[in-house]
Design a protein around this motif. Structure first.
Motif, PDB file in Angstrom:
ATOM      1  N   ILE A   1      -4.727   1.290 -11.011  1.00  0.00           N
ATOM      2  CA  ILE A   1      -3.829   2.235 -10.173  1.00  0.00           C
ATOM      3  C   ILE A   1      -2.514   2.833 -10.745  1.00  0.00           C
ATOM      4  O   ILE A   1      -1.661   2.030 -11.345  1.00  0.00           O
ATOM      5  CB  ILE A   1      -3.648   1.482  -8.907  1.00  0.00           C
ATOM      6  CG1 ILE A   1      -4.737   0.996  -8.038  1.00  0.00           C
ATOM      7  CG2 ILE A   1      -2.726   2.363  -7.870  1.00  0.00           C
ATOM      8  CD1 ILE A   1      -4.375   0.159  -6.650  1.00  0.00           C
ATOM      9  N   PRO A   2      -2.638   4.237 -10.623  1.00  0.00           N
ATOM     10  CA  PRO A   2      -1.198   4.655 -11.277  1.00  0.00           C
ATOM     11  C   PRO A   2       0.008   3.914 -10.747  1.00  0.00           C
ATOM     12  O   PRO A   2       0.100   3.865  -9.500  1.00  0.00           O
ATOM     13  CB  PRO A   2      -1.485   6.067 -11.190  1.00  0.00           C
ATOM     14  CG  PRO A   2      -2.748   6.168 -10.979  1.00  0.00           C
ATOM     15  CD  PRO A   2      -3.404   5.160 -10.407  1.00  0.00           C
ATOM     16  N   ARG A   3       1.131   3.628 -11.647  1.00  0.00           N
ATOM     17  CA  ARG A   3       2.141   3.022 -11.092  1.00  0.00           C
ATOM     18  C   ARG A   3       3.389   3.706 -11.118  1.00  0.00           C
ATOM     19  O   ARG A   3       4.347   3.545 -10.652  1.00  0.00           O
ATOM     20  CB  ARG A   3       2.472   1.567 -11.576  1.00  0.00           C
ATOM     21  CG  ARG A   3       1.015   0.829 -11.269  1.00  0.00           C
ATOM     22  CD  ARG A   3       1.324  -0.723 -11.788  1.00  0.00           C
ATOM     23  NE  ARG A   3       0.181  -1.697 -11.574  1.00  0.00           N
ATOM     24  CZ  ARG A   3       0.057  -2.067 -10.367  1.00  0.00           C
ATOM     25  NH1 ARG A   3       0.766  -1.949  -9.403  1.00  0.00           N
ATOM     26  NH2 ARG A   3      -1.135  -2.911 -10.124  1.00  0.00           N
ATOM     27  N   SER A   4       3.171   4.599 -12.064  1.00  0.00           N
ATOM     28  CA  SER A   4       4.371   5.730 -12.106  1.00  0.00           C
ATOM     29  C   SER A   4       4.055   6.981 -11.806  1.00  0.00           C
ATOM     30  O   SER A   4       3.033   7.468 -11.527  1.00  0.00           O
ATOM     31  CB  SER A   4       4.792   5.736 -13.846  1.00  0.00           C
ATOM     32  OG  SER A   4       3.831   6.369 -14.482  1.00  0.00           O
ATOM     33  N   THR A   5       5.208   7.823 -11.778  1.00  0.00           N
ATOM     34  CA  THR A   5       5.152   9.212 -11.179  1.00  0.00           C
ATOM     35  C   THR A   5       4.485  10.028 -12.147  1.00  0.00           C
ATOM     36  O   THR A   5       3.365  10.877 -11.789  1.00  0.00           O
ATOM     37  CB  THR A   5       6.543  10.020 -11.181  1.00  0.00           C
ATOM     38  OG1 THR A   5       7.363   9.264 -10.243  1.00  0.00           O
ATOM     39  CG2 THR A   5       6.491  11.066 -10.717  1.00  0.00           C
ATOM     40  N   ASN A   6       4.638   9.846 -13.396  1.00  0.00           N
ATOM     41  CA  ASN A   6       3.729  10.520 -14.543  1.00  0.00           C
ATOM     42  C   ASN A   6       2.217  10.118 -14.465  1.00  0.00           C
ATOM     43  O   ASN A   6       1.308  11.009 -14.576  1.00  0.00           O
ATOM     44  CB  ASN A   6       4.222  10.329 -16.054  1.00  0.00           C
ATOM     45  CG  ASN A   6       5.683  10.819 -16.071  1.00  0.00           C
ATOM     46  OD1 ASN A   6       5.726  11.859 -15.544  1.00  0.00           O
ATOM     47  ND2 ASN A   6       6.396  10.279 -17.348  1.00  0.00           N
ATOM     48  N   GLU A   7       1.847   8.853 -14.232  1.00  0.00           N
ATOM     49  CA  GLU A   7       0.612   8.397 -14.098  1.00  0.00           C
ATOM     50  C   GLU A   7      -0.176   9.071 -12.728  1.00  0.00           C
ATOM     51  O   GLU A   7      -1.353   9.595 -13.091  1.00  0.00           O
ATOM     52  CB  GLU A   7       0.513   6.948 -14.045  1.00  0.00           C
ATOM     53  CG  GLU A   7       0.878   6.262 -15.420  1.00  0.00           C
ATOM     54  CD  GLU A   7       0.722   4.759 -15.389  1.00  0.00           C
ATOM     55  OE1 GLU A   7       0.889   4.275 -14.255  1.00  0.00           O
ATOM     56  OE2 GLU A   7       0.849   4.012 -16.362  1.00  0.00           O
TER      57      GLU A   7
END
Length: 289
Positions: free
Chosen positions: A43-49
């Protein structure tokens, strides 16, 4: 520019934010994107991801690679999704489009289940019935797909059209019953004269079998012009083309209308579009209301 429910164009910059989101089904795609995001193994965990995931998701929507192997609820959720699925089905089974092999309704359903695991057989059955086929009649895949494309894209509109058709039939039958119970030629329905008009090879249609083409056309145009429903429907030029081959006030069955509409440039023009701009530049359809 975007088409309104009656085929008129509305400049995008004239829409309110809420109307823009509704017209382009943005919230449908955002909700689906977030649902797909949480299903990811990582699961994407950063804003960029997260931004990268959303960018890839909407790129797949734009290139129409987002509906294959999805459930029917999502596949049919928007006009864009419906067209993407139909294009995918045509591409997946292009070898069958060149074959004259006759397929049963069960075989056809099995093929579509490979692309959409919960594709309801009722959709396929409606395309058979509306085109004048019975469930027992096999058909070539190319013939089926032409009918199914129309049925799948315009399912709700066709359902409402059938209601109008049956209302006109009921009015015909009521008029016949309130007079001397005579058919078009003055014979009573069920009499030898009436039965002979429906004998094999006859093209005569009784009031009970058909409706007046002009009245049916006008009712359908009224439906398109006044509808506030959020589903795709043909614009006026498409209906004019479909009814153009019928003489005014001729008797027609629903299957006559369905088959004429499937033979117009309407669906073909939709499927030949690149999917990125379903706009009023093509005057033969209205995809969003």
């Amino acid at each position: 520019m975007n088409p309104s429910s009656n085929g008129e164009t509305i400049p995008t910059n004239k829409l309110s934010p809420e109307a823009y989101l509704r017209k382009h089904h943005v919230l449908t795609y955002l909700e689906d994107a977030l649902s797909q995001m949480v299903l990811q193994e990582n699961i994407p965990r950063s804003t960029n991801e997260s931004a990268k995931f959303l960018s890839e998701y909407f790129s797949s929507v734009l290139t129409e690679n987002h509906v294959m192997f999805r459930g029917i609820a999502f596949v049919s959720a928007t006009p864009h999704n419906r067209l993407a699925f139909l294009k995918g089905a045509r591409k997946s089974y292009q070898h069958l489009l060149k074959s004259n092999q006759q397929l049963s309704i069960q075989e056809i359903h099995s093929l579509l289940l490979l692309l959409c695991a919960d594709m309801p057989i009722e959709l396929i059955q409606r395309s058979f019935l509306n085109s004048g086929l019975t469930f027992a009649q096999p058909t070539a895949f190319s013939s089926f797909l032409t009918n199914f494309e129309l049925q799948f894209f315009l399912d709700e509109f066709l359902t409402d059209s059938i209601k109008i058709y049956r209302t006109l039939q009921a009015m015909n039958n009521s008029h016949m019953g309130s007079s001397d119970l005579s058919g078009p030629g003055g014979s009573r329905p069920g009499s030898a004269a009436s039965t002979s008009s429906l004998s094999k090879g006859s093209s005569t249609l009784t009031n009970a079998d058909s409706v007046d083409s002009t009245t049916f056309r006008d009712r359908l145009k009224q439906l398109v012009h006044t509808s506030k429903c959020n589903y795709p429907m043909p614009a006026m030029p498409a209906l004019d083309e479909a009814f153009g081959s019928f003489q005014d006030h001729s008797r027609i069955k629903f299957s006559h209308f369905f088959n004429r509409l499937s033979q117009t440039r309407y669906i073909q023009s939709l499927l030949s579009s690149d999917g990125t701009n379903l706009s009023a530049s093509n005057r033969n359809f209205t995809v969003e209301n």
